[in-house]
Design a protein around this motif. Structure first.
Motif, PDB file in Angstrom:
ATOM      1  N   ALA A  48       4.679   8.226   6.114  1.00 49.68           N
ATOM      2  CA  ALA A  48       5.276   6.914   5.872  1.00 49.68           C
ATOM      3  C   ALA A  48       4.206   5.894   5.524  1.00 49.68           C
ATOM      4  O   ALA A  48       4.407   5.035   4.646  1.00 49.68           O
ATOM      5  N   ALA A  49       3.042   5.976   6.185  1.00 49.96           N
ATOM      6  CA  ALA A  49       1.954   5.050   5.885  1.00 49.96           C
ATOM      7  C   ALA A  49       1.411   5.285   4.477  1.00 49.96           C
ATOM      8  O   ALA A  49       1.116   4.327   3.747  1.00 49.96           O
ATOM      9  N   ILE A  50       1.289   6.539   4.069  1.00 49.13           N
ATOM     10  CA  ILE A  50       0.850   6.836   2.700  1.00 49.13           C
ATOM     11  C   ILE A  50       1.870   6.321   1.704  1.00 49.13           C
ATOM     12  O   ILE A  50       1.524   5.732   0.677  1.00 49.13           O
ATOM     13  N   GLY A  51       3.161   6.544   1.991  1.00 45.59           N
ATOM     14  CA  GLY A  51       4.199   5.998   1.118  1.00 45.59           C
ATOM     15  C   GLY A  51       4.114   4.492   1.049  1.00 45.59           C
ATOM     16  O   GLY A  51       4.316   3.885  -0.010  1.00 45.59           O
ATOM     17  N   GLY A  52       3.787   3.858   2.183  1.00 41.90           N
ATOM     18  CA  GLY A  52       3.662   2.414   2.194  1.00 41.90           C
ATOM     19  C   GLY A  52       2.551   1.917   1.311  1.00 41.90           C
ATOM     20  O   GLY A  52       2.722   0.965   0.545  1.00 41.90           O
ATOM     21  N   GLU A  53       1.370   2.555   1.378  1.00 42.92           N
ATOM     22  CA  GLU A  53       0.239   2.054   0.600  1.00 42.92           C
ATOM     23  C   GLU A  53       0.241   2.574  -0.834  1.00 42.92           C
ATOM     24  O   GLU A  53      -0.299   1.927  -1.731  1.00 42.92           O
ATOM     25  N   TYR A  54       0.826   3.745  -1.075  1.00 49.46           N
ATOM     26  CA  TYR A  54       0.800   4.324  -2.423  1.00 49.46           C
ATOM     27  C   TYR A  54       1.808   3.654  -3.347  1.00 49.46           C
ATOM     28  O   TYR A  54       1.556   3.483  -4.543  1.00 49.46           O
ATOM     29  N   LEU A  55       2.972   3.281  -2.807  1.00 46.99           N
ATOM     30  CA  LEU A  55       4.012   2.646  -3.622  1.00 46.99           C
ATOM     31  C   LEU A  55       3.675   1.170  -3.750  1.00 46.99           C
ATOM     32  O   LEU A  55       4.152   0.325  -3.010  1.00 46.99           O
TER      33      LEU A  55
END
Length: 503
Positions: A48-55
């Protein structure tokens, strides 16, 4: 009323971000907490954190704008972004975690035992991170200006202050929880308005999208000589391979407890970002139905924010727009925080800490240096963003992907899988990729791009810069066997041995 609601949405997102960062601050005590969140982040939260920073802004606003403008050809952007995680999963996710590094330069030094390669990687991390940060600040500026009439510098300044506060408070530990929550904020802020707009269009039998035949056909450029097939291939290559070299993405894999957790994280990330991109299609396609033409001077990136007012009216439109503005700022903040942490770690280790070591003594110099580096990592790109010419968000972010693909992808792929990579080969590959990619991109930004093949090769250079950099690294390595670290094979065994295996 609409401006007030949008302002409140921005304020709410900023308060939530800072609140979560302060909540996590009490857990940040060790060096590893600041750099890699103590290596204790579960796969679900890390995904979820990767999705937060990648998007980022490019995903929240830019992809829908590209679909609106270019049609089905723009679908390669979300495909490329997503495929990048498949490459990460297959090639480097678990080995990167097993390396025990904090940053990309740490990995390079551990693998090649060379301070020179480390310093070169540090410079590239800063370059790529700042290239990625500039459009986040610019996107925040034009978003806030569009919905509230505020000056363009204000939106970026808000992002700057929140990011510096979050990162300086507790580094990776502080932003991990905030980024995980921001992913769900972004998804909700995009999905709910998209669902309502689609439902209104469906029930009222709204207008059909006003598009040309080229909009519906793949590989069709504006001109016959655009070489659109090559451009598409090169774009996919840049996005798919560039993801592997993005500093704020790679550093996330160091926060997992082990290599298996890194792989499970990647599988979850694929699902999360795939769900997100489905909703960008609604805004791109229905934008063509309700906004067949944008007024002169309007950016395609604004379609997401403009569409609610064209479909519904009154308070409903204002609430939907405010939700989208809040989601956009969540994108700006989460991506900027991740980038700032990645750049901060490198600046602190390779620039700030050596300077502080000469004048400071005591156990707290590491934290002091990290916080000072956090300010530098965000203030400098914000200042540049105020003078840099505005480019479409997705197009600007692609520049960072091209540089990452041309430099770090060959280094990581060869460093993880080829024991004969030498210090000289790695250095030559990094320099070749950086010079070619930055030179090509600078030529397109600073000069009038030529037509035909020269224009296609300069605007989309990844198809030739990536293999050239990799071939140079291999060729120079084979010519300099004396530069191969003596511990290379032992290091590769450690990178590929599961944590549960004991000798």
């Amino acid at each position: 009323m609409g401006a007030t609601l949008s302002g409140l949405a921005v304020l709410l997102v900023c308060v939530v971000t800072l609140g979560l960062s302060v909540f996590a601050l009490r857990l940040s005590r060790r060096t590893s907490d600041f750099y890699v969140a103590g290596r204790t982040v579960s796969p679900a939260r890390n995904a979820a954190a990767i999705g937060g920073e990648y998007l980022s802004a490019a995903s929240f606003l830019g992809v829908a704008g590209l679909i609106y403008d270019q049609g089905v050809d723009a679908l390669w952007y979300p495909i490329g972004y997503t495929v990048g995680y498949v490459v990460l999963l297959v090639l480097v996710a678990a080995p990167l975690r097993r390396s025990g590094a904090y940053t990309l330069p740490d990995f390079a030094e551990a693998r090649l035992e060379s301070r020179a390669v480390r310093h070169l990687c540090a410079a590239l991390v800063v370059l790529i991170g700042w290239l990625y940060l500039i459009p986040q600040f610019q996107g925040a500026g034009f978003t806030l200006r569009l919905v509230t009439g505020a000056p363009a510098w204000l939106g970026g300044l808000i992002v700057l202050l929140v990011v510096v506060g979050s990162v300086a408070a507790g580094g990776m530990r502080s932003i991990t929880l905030a980024q995980a929550v921001q992913y769900w904020l972004k998804l909700t802020a995009l999905a709910v308005p998209a669902g309502i707009i689609l439902a209104v269009w469906w029930t009222t039998r709204g207008p059909a999208p006003a598009v040309s035949s080229e909009w519906l056909q793949p590989f069709t450029g504006a001109e016959p000589g655009d070489h659109h097939l090559y451009r598409t291939f090169s774009l996919i290559l840049a996005l798919a391979l560039g993801t592997t070299g993005l500093p704020h993405v790679v550093v996330r894999y160091y926060t997992n407890p082990d290599g298996s957790g890194a792989r499970r994280t990647t599988v979850r990330v694929l699902a999360l970002i795939g769900i997100f991109y489905v909703f960008t299609l609604v805004f791109g396609v229905l934008g063509r139905a309700y906004l067949p033409r944008l007024e002169e001077g309007m950016r395609h990136d604004t379609v997401v924010l403009r569409l609610p007012a064209e479909v519904v009216s009154g308070l409903s439109a204002e609430v939907l727009t405010a939700a989208l503005v809040g989601g956009a700022f969540a994108a700006f903040l989460s991506t900027s925080s991740g980038l700032a942490v990645a750049v901060t770690g490198v600046l602190n280790q390779d620039v700030v800490r050596p300077l502080l070591a000469r004048v400071t003594r005591g156990d707290h110099s590491e934290v002091t240096g990290f916080r000072f580096a956090a300010v530098l990592s965000a203030v400098i790109p914000y200042a540049v963003s105020q003078f840099f010419p505005e480019v479409g968000l997705a197009a600007f972010v692609t520049l960072a992907f091209v540089v990452a693909a041309s430099t770090f992808f060959p280094l990581l792929a060869l460093g993880v899988w080829w024991p004969r990579l030498s210090v000289q080969g790695a250095t030559a590959g990094l320099l070749t990729g950086a010079v070619l990619a930055v030179g090509a991109l600078a030529a397109t930004v600073l000069t009038d791009t030529p037509t035909g093949w020269p224009g296609a090769l300069l605007e989309h250079p990844a198809a030739w810069t990536v293999p050239t950099a990799a071939l140079v690294a291999v060729g120079v390595s084979r010519a300099t066997p004396h530069g191969i670290p003596r511990t290379a094979r032992r290091t590769l065994v450690r990178l590929h041995t599961p944590e549960g295996v004991t000798g």
